[in-house]
Design a protein around this motif. Structure first.
Motif, PDB file in Angstrom:
ATOM      1  N   UNK A   1      20.349  15.068  36.245  1.00  0.00           N
ATOM      2  CA  UNK A   1      21.263  15.074  37.388  1.00  0.00           C
ATOM      3  C   UNK A   1      20.623  14.353  38.566  1.00  0.00           C
ATOM      4  N   UNK A   2      21.295  13.384  39.163  1.00  0.00           N
ATOM      5  CA  UNK A   2      20.699  12.685  40.304  1.00  0.00           C
ATOM      6  C   UNK A   2      20.597  13.551  41.550  1.00  0.00           C
ATOM      7  N   UNK A   3      21.477  14.551  41.651  1.00  0.00           N
ATOM      8  CA  UNK A   3      21.485  15.414  42.836  1.00  0.00           C
ATOM      9  C   UNK A   3      21.786  16.847  42.414  1.00  0.00           C
ATOM     10  N   UNK A   4      21.309  17.784  43.211  1.00  0.00           N
ATOM     11  CA  UNK A   4      21.691  19.180  43.052  1.00  0.00           C
ATOM     12  C   UNK A   4      21.448  19.852  44.389  1.00  0.00           C
ATOM     13  N   UNK A   5      21.397  21.174  44.392  1.00  0.00           N
ATOM     14  CA  UNK A   5      21.234  21.912  45.643  1.00  0.00           C
ATOM     15  C   UNK A   5      20.269  23.067  45.424  1.00  0.00           C
TER      16      UNK A   5
END
Length: 388
Positions: free
Chosen positions: A69-73
């Motif tokens: 995943x390129x982004x998460x939180x």
């Protein structure tokens, strides 16, 4: 023979892994038909590539292979995971009922017998066998197994039957509300679908902190309604009164800081989420093993986490446990898997401390933002999200 109690994702994963290793289990499920109520919205973590290795990723997603995943939180912070050369975070955004259906199809195709509407009424064991008393649609019967796996959820009847305690805490200082809402198009930016509001616009798929609480929103099915979640601290709520769309809309208005004229989605498109939580449970079983009886998934641990860590944790429990059963090495199961549940619990506490409104949190978030700016900090958080 191995008996598995619970035909959710974890129980079915244990069954598939046992079958892959040459052992045909029987799965007992109390429900007469699969539960269609919305639960988890996907898997986050190392279980995703493990599913791919077993030929399950493409049937679930229609895609050939997973990519990091390129982004998460994490704790309300957006993470740019592209900064990591060996990013361990993978996502599989499919509803839990879809995951259960695909796992059940593969299990039955592999010869696993799944018995719906069969309830366990009694369990006894000797050093060599487990005897299970079952009530089925045609009456009671008895089964004997080498091992019994309790994958029957947070209220596990297996765990209770063998006297394993569910140690931990209940926090009642925060009210969590979740539900599907139709957000007005004028409240969303046209290209990126961000929610307009003071301090925004706010990106979907993240937890956002405001002076009044926390909220998130996201679409998980094309152009359907958004799943909206709010967290508010210090409220008193009558939990005997059912949750309503209006209550969720009012909560979003308070947390966001401006009115939102959201509406209920059409009933025909359901089932839809609409739930309130006034107690956040963090509990881990005192032991994952009692003789030849073993626990996996929510039967072993329930954590009020953020970002969907529990399916990942449970599926990895299942893979580890099946390997141990088939090699007669269950002694180390608790020792191997408990630290991962402890890590999820620690991450949940860290994130709540970063999300809770207040001046102390503001300072904590400044310090954590600086930490995430380092490769060491981002890597630690990414490994925490990926689990194990």
């Amino acid at each position: 023979m191995v008996v598995i109690v619970g035909a959710g994702p974890v129980g079915l994963m244990v069954a598939l892994e046992l079958t892959r290793r040459g052992t045909k289990p029987v799965v007992l499920e109390t429900l007469a038909t699969p539960n269609r109520l919305p639960k988890a919205n996907g898997i986050v973590g190392r279980a995703v590539p493990m599913l791919h290795e077993r030929g399950l990723y493409e049937p679930l997603t229609g895609k050939k292979q997973p990519r990091p995943a390129p982004r998460f939180m994490y704790g309300g912070f957006p993470l740019d995971l592209r900064r990591l050369a060996d990013n361990p975070v993978h996502l599989l955004p499919v509803p839990q009922r879809r995951l259960e259906a695909v796992l059940a199809q593969h299990a039955e195709a592999a010869g696993v017998e799944i018995r719906h509407a069969h309830t366990v009424n009694g369990i006894t064991q000797t050093p060599d066998t487990v005897t299970v008393d079952v009530e089925g649609p045609t009456g009671p019967y008895t089964m004997r197994a080498t091992h019994l796996v309790g994958a029957d959820g947070a209220h596990s009847s297996v765990r209770k039957a063998v006297g394993i305690t569910f140690d931990g805490t209940s926090a009642d200082d925060v009210v969590t509300r979740s539900g599907h809402l139709v957000l007005p198009p004028r409240d969303l930016t046209r290209v990126t679908g961000r929610l307009r509001g003071p301090g925004g616009p706010y990106r979907p798929y993240l937890f956002h902190c405001t002076p009044k609480g926390v909220f998130s929103f996201a679409r998980f099915s094309g152009a359907g309604p958004h799943l909206v979640t709010t967290l508010e601290w210090g409220q008193e709520v009558d939990d005997t009164v059912p949750m309503t769309v209006g209550e969720l809309r009012d909560s979003l208005t308070r947390v966001l800081g401006r009115p939102v004229l959201a509406a209920a989605p059409p009933p025909a498109e359901g089932p839809h989420v609409l739930r309130r939580g006034t107690s956040r449970q963090n509990r881990i079983a005192s032991t994952y093993r009692a003789g030849r009886i073993l626990l996996a998934g929510d039967a072993a641990h329930v954590v009020a986490g953020f970002g969907g860590p529990l399916l990942n944790l449970g599926l990895l429990d299942a893979i580890d446990l099946a390997a141990r059963i088939t090699t007669d090495d269950v002694d180390g199961y608790d020792q191997a898997r408990r630290p991962h549940a402890d890590n999820v619990l620690a991450a949940a506490k860290e994130q709540e401390a970063l999300l809770r409104p207040g001046q102390e949190t503001d300072q904590r978030r400044k310090e954590f933002a600086a930490y995430l700016a380092t490769e060491t900090g981002l890597r630690r958080v990414a490994n925490t999200i990926a689990g194990g």
